[in-house]
Design an enzyme around this catalytic site. Structure first.
Site, mmCIF file in Angstrom:
data_model
loop_
_atom_site.group_PDB
_atom_site.id
_atom_site.type_symbol
_atom_site.label_atom_id
_atom_site.label_comp_id
_atom_site.label_asym_id
_atom_site.label_seq_id
_atom_site.Cartn_x
_atom_site.Cartn_y
_atom_site.Cartn_z
ATOM 1 N N THR A 232 -0.844 7.634 -0.864
ATOM 2 C CA THR A 232 -2.159 7.542 -1.516
ATOM 3 C C THR A 232 -3.032 6.439 -0.925
ATOM 4 O O THR A 232 -4.243 6.425 -1.151
ATOM 5 C CB THR A 232 -1.991 7.262 -3.018
ATOM 6 O OG1 THR A 232 -1.394 5.959 -3.164
ATOM 7 C CG2 THR A 232 -1.095 8.295 -3.678
ATOM 8 N N ASP B 58 5.450 -6.003 9.006
ATOM 9 C CA ASP B 58 6.646 -5.659 9.775
ATOM 10 C C ASP B 58 6.723 -6.464 11.071
ATOM 11 O O ASP B 58 7.797 -6.942 11.446
ATOM 12 C CB ASP B 58 6.655 -4.159 10.095
ATOM 13 C CG ASP B 58 7.162 -3.326 8.929
ATOM 14 O OD1 ASP B 58 7.899 -3.863 8.088
ATOM 15 O OD2 ASP B 58 6.816 -2.131 8.861
ATOM 16 N N ARG C 293 0.848 -1.186 0.000
ATOM 17 C CA ARG C 293 0.000 0.000 0.000
ATOM 18 C C ARG C 293 0.883 1.234 0.000
ATOM 19 O O ARG C 293 1.702 1.408 0.903
ATOM 20 C CB ARG C 293 -0.877 -0.041 1.254
ATOM 21 C CG ARG C 293 -2.162 0.693 1.122
ATOM 22 C CD ARG C 293 -3.000 0.473 2.341
ATOM 23 N NE ARG C 293 -2.436 1.102 3.532
ATOM 24 C CZ ARG C 293 -3.124 1.402 4.625
ATOM 25 N NH1 ARG C 293 -4.405 1.093 4.669
ATOM 26 N NH2 ARG C 293 -2.570 1.968 5.660
ATOM 27 N N ASP D 119 1.581 -2.588 11.857
ATOM 28 C CA ASP D 119 1.870 -3.138 10.529
ATOM 29 C C ASP D 119 2.127 -4.645 10.650
ATOM 30 O O ASP D 119 3.151 -5.063 11.191
ATOM 31 C CB ASP D 119 3.096 -2.429 9.938
ATOM 32 C CG ASP D 119 3.330 -2.821 8.480
ATOM 33 O OD1 ASP D 119 3.364 -4.037 8.196
ATOM 34 O OD2 ASP D 119 3.481 -1.918 7.638
#
Ligand code: PRP
Length: 209
Positions: A107, A202, A103, A199
């Site tokens: 944006t 991660d 992603r 995340d």
């Protein structure tokens, strides 16, 4: 919510808390994701078609059943990889078709970098694996791509979803069923799920945030 199923299980609640906890290190995060993945696989694969398979036990003839759907697991890299092993433990014959996208931070739209889908997916059932359903942009792009290759039966397995993402995916693809462990409150200004877990990629792969 139409086409959205949530899982309730004491073990799920326990391990969801472990993966959400900012204090959980990579080892704890990975161990809990694997348990969650198995519970999610168990529920998501519950309604696979089966066919009659007559066998003999040591004592008698028996009309058994076996899974007769051709299943492809479609993990969205990177975080979706965490769900592949738990699903394969439930369904060792499944194919794995990888999709790579991340992603864009500004944006929030998905950026493709890998596509290992077969050209013709007309006779398979596809299970799209992605732990996080935030805006839904990644899943919509993946489902668009699957449908462009003929896939008619598509299901989603996700761990945490935002209501905004669920609305987006079910709006774009009302025929696709979503299995999710927990639905959270909302997306923040950066389109991260709140409370979420941060995340997932991660945290699972132990990379810098
Ligand atoms: C995360 C997550 C989903 C996507 C969800 O991936 O694993 O793929 O974002 O967001 P969306 O619903 O708004 O599209 P990320 O871009 O962090 O990549 P990674 O898995 O490689 O870390």
């Amino acid at each position: 919510m139409a086409n959205v199923s949530q899982i309730e299980h004491s073990l799920l609640s326990h391990h969801m808390t472990r993966i959400r906890d900012v204090k959980s290190d990579t080892l704890v995060f990975r161990q809990s994701i694997q348990v969650i993945g198995e519970l999610l696989a168990y529920e998501t694969l519950r309604t696979l078609d089966t066919k009659s398979e007559p066998i003999h036990t040591p004592l008698a003839a028996h009309d058994g059943r076996s899974v007769c759907e051709r299943v492809a697991l479609v993990p969205i890299l990177r975080a979706g990889l965490a769900l592949v092993d738990p699903f394969i433990r439930m369904l060792p014959h499944a194919s794995v078709l990888h999709l790579g996208m991340y992603r864009d931070e500004k944006t929030t739209t998905p950026v493709w970098y890998y596509n290992k889908l077969d050209e013709d997916l007309t006779d398979i059932t596809a299970f799209v694996l992605d732990p996080m359903l935030a805006t839904g942009g990644s899943l919509i792009a993946a489902i668009d791509e699957l449908k462009s290759r003929g896939a008619g039966r598509i299901r989603v397995a996700s761990i945490i979803a935002a209501p905004e993402g669920i609305d987006a995916v079910t709006g774009a693809h009302p025929d696709v069923e979503i299995n999710v462990c927990e639905v959270d409150s909302h997306l923040n200004d950066a389109a991260f799920i709140v409370p979420g877990l941060g995340d997932a990629g991660d945290r699972y792969f132990g990379t810098a945030q």
